[in-house]
Design a protein around this motif. Sequence first.
Motif, PDB file in Angstrom:
ATOM      1  N   PRO A   5     -11.972  16.052   8.859  1.00 39.79           N
ATOM      2  CA  PRO A   5     -12.861  17.075   9.433  1.00 39.79           C
ATOM      3  C   PRO A   5     -13.204  16.761  10.887  1.00 39.79           C
ATOM      4  O   PRO A   5     -13.194  15.603  11.309  1.00 39.79           O
ATOM      5  N   ASP A   6     -13.534  17.807  11.640  1.00 42.35           N
ATOM      6  CA  ASP A   6     -13.959  17.659  13.025  1.00 42.35           C
ATOM      7  C   ASP A   6     -15.342  17.012  13.067  1.00 42.35           C
ATOM      8  O   ASP A   6     -16.124  17.121  12.125  1.00 42.35           O
ATOM      9  N   ILE A   7     -15.650  16.371  14.188  1.00 42.01           N
ATOM     10  CA  ILE A   7     -16.972  15.786  14.404  1.00 42.01           C
ATOM     11  C   ILE A   7     -17.722  16.695  15.362  1.00 42.01           C
ATOM     12  O   ILE A   7     -17.256  16.949  16.468  1.00 42.01           O
ATOM     13  N   THR A   8     -18.865  17.195  14.937  1.00 42.61           N
ATOM     14  CA  THR A   8     -19.681  17.983  15.859  1.00 42.61           C
ATOM     15  C   THR A   8     -20.398  17.037  16.822  1.00 42.61           C
ATOM     16  O   THR A   8     -20.761  15.924  16.446  1.00 42.61           O
ATOM     17  N   ALA A   9     -20.587  17.494  18.039  1.00 42.47           N
ATOM     18  CA  ALA A   9     -21.204  16.650  19.062  1.00 42.47           C
ATOM     19  C   ALA A   9     -22.726  16.747  19.070  1.00 42.47           C
ATOM     20  O   ALA A   9     -23.404  15.824  19.518  1.00 42.47           O
ATOM     21  N   ASP A  10     -23.262  17.856  18.578  1.00 40.18           N
ATOM     22  CA  ASP A  10     -24.706  18.074  18.650  1.00 40.18           C
ATOM     23  C   ASP A  10     -25.487  16.942  17.977  1.00 40.18           C
ATOM     24  O   ASP A  10     -25.266  16.619  16.810  1.00 40.18           O
TER      25      ASP A  10
END
Length: 159
Positions: A2-7
């Motif tokens: 899965p992608d990593i969100t930066a927020d």
Amino acid sequence: MPDITADGKTRVAWVPSIANINAPTTTELNAGMLLHSTLTADGLVGLRPETADVDTSSLDSTFSTTVNGRTSFSGTMLRLKKQSGTDTIFDTLVRDAVGFLVVRRSVAASTAWASAQKVEVYPALCGEVARVDPEPNTVERYEIPLKITSSPSLRAAVA
């Protein structure tokens, strides 16, 4: 994967002293001043290395060839929100202040420094503060230009 969100997953500190930038200790990092809650959402600027090209073509070449030259950073700065009362960050990051900008990504900003975490360590010198022109519907802001004074460690690990 899965992608990593930066927020909410960028921790930033100004650290006065680091003995080994490839392996800063938790003690050194905890002695630093956390900046991430005072940085604007777009306040970590210019931390993208640029690699110059060195031309290796010769007079008889029919194809232009290059190898990596010097790496540099340009336009590096911090954009921060001015705080009321005592503003420790504003009072500390003055022209010619020397220290290390430490950035940890992909882990909740509220998570304490811990061994083996990946961090970026930038030896830096502060430039003169620049107040951002006021505009409607925003907080008061200022910018601190940073001069990267020696080769940073972009893949350091907390010791």
